[in-house]
Enzyme design. Sequence first.
Site, PDB file in Angstrom:
ATOM      1  N   HIS A 189     -11.646  59.478   5.605  1.00 25.03           N
ATOM      2  CA  HIS A 189     -12.495  59.759   6.758  1.00 25.03           C
ATOM      3  C   HIS A 189     -12.900  61.219   6.894  1.00 25.03           C
ATOM      4  O   HIS A 189     -13.937  61.532   7.452  1.00 25.03           O
ATOM      5  CB  HIS A 189     -11.880  59.180   8.033  1.00 25.03           C
ATOM      6  CG  HIS A 189     -12.165  57.714   8.113  1.00 25.03           C
ATOM      7  ND1 HIS A 189     -11.280  56.763   7.695  1.00 25.03           N
ATOM      8  CD2 HIS A 189     -13.297  57.058   8.451  1.00 25.03           C
ATOM      9  CE1 HIS A 189     -11.842  55.574   7.815  1.00 25.03           C
ATOM     10  NE2 HIS A 189     -13.059  55.720   8.283  1.00 25.03           N
ATOM     11  N   ARG A 296     -19.365  55.290  14.745  1.00 24.98           N
ATOM     12  CA  ARG A 296     -17.915  55.015  14.705  1.00 24.98           C
ATOM     13  C   ARG A 296     -17.317  55.452  16.043  1.00 24.98           C
ATOM     14  O   ARG A 296     -16.961  56.601  16.227  1.00 24.98           O
ATOM     15  CB  ARG A 296     -17.264  55.792  13.566  1.00 24.98           C
ATOM     16  CG  ARG A 296     -17.604  55.288  12.167  1.00 24.98           C
ATOM     17  CD  ARG A 296     -16.885  56.106  11.114  1.00 24.98           C
ATOM     18  NE  ARG A 296     -16.867  55.473   9.808  1.00 24.98           N
ATOM     19  CZ  ARG A 296     -17.773  55.703   8.849  1.00 24.98           C
ATOM     20  NH1 ARG A 296     -18.767  56.521   9.052  1.00 24.98           N
ATOM     21  NH2 ARG A 296     -17.676  55.088   7.685  1.00 24.98           N
ATOM     22  N   ARG A 332     -20.072  50.502  16.802  1.00 21.12           N
ATOM     23  CA  ARG A 332     -18.958  49.680  16.333  1.00 21.12           C
ATOM     24  C   ARG A 332     -17.795  49.826  17.299  1.00 21.12           C
ATOM     25  O   ARG A 332     -17.472  50.927  17.725  1.00 21.12           O
ATOM     26  CB  ARG A 332     -18.538  50.143  14.943  1.00 21.12           C
ATOM     27  CG  ARG A 332     -17.349  49.371  14.416  1.00 21.12           C
ATOM     28  CD  ARG A 332     -17.035  49.763  13.014  1.00 21.12           C
ATOM     29  NE  ARG A 332     -16.368  51.054  12.950  1.00 21.12           N
ATOM     30  CZ  ARG A 332     -16.025  51.634  11.810  1.00 21.12           C
ATOM     31  NH1 ARG A 332     -16.324  51.056  10.668  1.00 21.12           N
ATOM     32  NH2 ARG A 332     -15.410  52.790  11.801  1.00 21.12           N
ATOM     33  N   ASN A 454     -16.914  50.578   1.964  1.00 22.39           N
ATOM     34  CA  ASN A 454     -15.711  51.406   1.776  1.00 22.39           C
ATOM     35  C   ASN A 454     -14.462  50.528   1.760  1.00 22.39           C
ATOM     36  O   ASN A 454     -13.592  50.672   0.918  1.00 22.39           O
ATOM     37  CB  ASN A 454     -15.567  52.429   2.906  1.00 22.39           C
ATOM     38  CG  ASN A 454     -16.785  53.313   3.024  1.00 22.39           C
ATOM     39  OD1 ASN A 454     -17.560  53.387   2.087  1.00 22.39           O
ATOM     40  ND2 ASN A 454     -16.950  53.966   4.159  1.00 22.39           N
ATOM     41  N   ARG A 465      -8.314  53.346  -0.644  1.00 27.05           N
ATOM     42  CA  ARG A 465      -9.492  54.223  -0.683  1.00 27.05           C
ATOM     43  C   ARG A 465      -9.159  55.702  -0.573  1.00 27.05           C
ATOM     44  O   ARG A 465      -9.971  56.554  -0.901  1.00 27.05           O
ATOM     45  CB  ARG A 465     -10.492  53.810   0.413  1.00 27.05           C
ATOM     46  CG  ARG A 465      -9.936  53.942   1.799  1.00 27.05           C
ATOM     47  CD  ARG A 465     -10.788  53.206   2.826  1.00 27.05           C
ATOM     48  NE  ARG A 465     -11.771  54.068   3.463  1.00 27.05           N
ATOM     49  CZ  ARG A 465     -12.571  53.699   4.465  1.00 27.05           C
ATOM     50  NH1 ARG A 465     -12.533  52.441   4.900  1.00 27.05           N
ATOM     51  NH2 ARG A 465     -13.414  54.518   5.002  1.00 27.05           N
ATOM     52  N   CYS A 502     -23.372  49.882   5.658  1.00 29.36           N
ATOM     53  CA  CYS A 502     -23.068  51.170   6.297  1.00 29.36           C
ATOM     54  C   CYS A 502     -21.940  51.908   5.595  1.00 29.36           C
ATOM     55  O   CYS A 502     -21.513  52.966   6.039  1.00 29.36           O
ATOM     56  CB  CYS A 502     -22.782  50.993   7.775  1.00 29.36           C
ATOM     57  SG  CYS A 502     -21.371  49.932   8.101  1.00 29.36           S
TER      58      CYS A 502
HETATM   59  C1  PEP Z   1     -16.654  50.741   5.607  1.00 30.87           C
HETATM   60  O1  PEP Z   1     -15.532  50.268   5.530  1.00 30.87           O
HETATM   61  O2  PEP Z   1     -17.485  50.711   4.673  1.00 30.87           O
HETATM   62  C2  PEP Z   1     -17.112  51.413   6.841  1.00 30.87           C
HETATM   63  C3  PEP Z   1     -18.352  51.800   6.974  1.00 30.87           C
HETATM   64  O3  PEP Z   1     -16.212  51.647   7.819  1.00 30.87           O
HETATM   65  P1  PEP Z   1     -15.062  52.763   7.771  1.00 30.87           P
HETATM   66  O4  PEP Z   1     -15.392  53.698   6.634  1.00 30.87           O
HETATM   67  O5  PEP Z   1     -15.071  53.452   9.086  1.00 30.87           O
HETATM   68  O6  PEP Z   1     -13.826  51.980   7.517  1.00 30.87           O
HETATM   69 MG    MG Z   2     -14.358  49.925   7.248  1.00 28.80          MG
END
Ligand code: PEP
Ligand code: MG
Length: 573
Positions: A189, A296, A332, A454, A465, A502
Amino acid sequence: MRVASVSEKVLNGVAAAAGVVIGPAFVYREGQPETAARAAAAPEEELARFEEARRRAENELNALAERADDQGREILTAHQLMLQDPELQNLVEAAIRDGQPAEEAVRTATEQFAAMLEALDDEYLRERAADVRDVGRRLVAALTGRTVGVVLQRPSVVVARDLAPTDTIGIDRSLLLGIVTEQGGPTSHTTILARSWGIPAVVATAGVLEAASDGMTVALDGDAGEVVLDPGAETRSRYEAAMARAREQAERDRAEASLPAETPDGVRVELAGNAGSPGEVAFAMEKGAEGIGLLRSEFLFMGRSTAPTEEEQYQAYAEALRNARGQRVIIRTLDIGGDKDVPYLGLAKEENPFLGVRALRLCFRRPELFQTQLRALLRASVHGRLAIMFPMVSGLSDLRRAKEALAEARRSLEAEGHPVADRYEVGIMVEIPSAALLADHLAREVDFFSIGTNDLVQYTLAVDRGNPELTEMYQPYHPAVLRLIDRIVQAAHAAGKWVGVCGEMGGLPEGALLLLGLGVDELSMAPALLPRIKRLVRSTPAAEARAVARECLELGTPEEVLALVGPLVRRVG
Ligand code: PEP
Ligand code: MG
């Protein structure tokens, strides 16, 4: 082959946010293991250390308050008052006179004081316990020569082991030149924040924390993943030339911001921006976003000591909608958990937080938290074109339960006479493989899908990730991922629904080209990436993208996919 100058040190990390920059390092040592406990000196000496730490903490709070917004200033004032609280001071002094070193005394005293507040009947005072703990953390950091949060005094490149979103929240962005971290991955993040601010970043740079020192010149290339400490003359001029080119490109991008994202054969794609606050919504619109594909909301909950009230949330969502000037804003609902901790919510420590009580799962366990947010969202719906999106939906029961919670919020508002818009879209993030596989069922009960690549990549390939050891394996171009995306898009279109992306994949040229070819209707990304992706869309015939995507679906490895797509992307530059 480039020859490094004698003094410079070249380190390679993972390219995380594009751009090149040179500047002095600010080495952030918070988050490192604490040094072993020291033995106490004489009480007078420990008292003097405590006094000095208190002064330092006060200066830090003053510096933060100078650039905080009203809400931030309120919290900082509360912390200032806490620092001067005679009761807290007595507890610390008593512990020091008992023979504890100042750090230990602060820890004991703040814990005692916080526990005392928590036991009170008054809700306001109970909530102050988190402030006391925050103040204690700041004091201990001051005593051990560290700072809490990144407090920059001049334009700097921040070098850190890793940065939690809470560390970056108080950062003065006008002074932030770049970020280099030793850990982290391309979709952690912090990286996402850097990208959305248009700040170059390199992550997973082994050894950088040991090699860098405060004030040392750092050159970093967020496209190549290169970090040069103490660069020599040749490196400096290479970086300066790259910075000049980037400035020229930014000029051209500004001129093209209002052109439509339409392929040469007439297919229109909606290009939207990702944001974490109402201010970032305005920034995205300036960069040419046609709306916000992901706000977010959890970032509103970070960097503070209590949850925002319904009124505060309502104000923030309404401002976000107003800043989008009539375009759609997809907000979201809370996605807390995973790598996003919010200390005052008291989340349990989990073995596998990404597979644990995250997002909707947390909201279902905390109906008050969820209802407060849903009510605030619905109240804000009259200020613009709102879409509400639920994260981490694993199947139909999650979706139905979330929609029922939304209906409950609506009923309660209507009973109280609050106006709510007649029409707002309701959609879900498709980011868990089970949801991708059940997309046909889900599509019938939503207005839209937004694919969270993601998490979809992490859960499909079982690759954390944020784990720098596994960056190579974290592959959005894996054919298994592409097949899931294909399935999601087909299911959405068969039900007459639109589908966006997204996750970070949509902002990568290779990713955007494949997604365009798979038929995605909207791409939402860090605003700084929009101009490049728009150029790509405007110069790639959709028919060609479709043909390549179909071919890629039949390939067996991500390397084969990239070998096919790479040359098409490089053609555009
Ligand atoms: C994702 O998981 O691709 C996403 C956009 O949400 P986040 O990165 O906040 O988990
Ligand atoms: Mg996500």
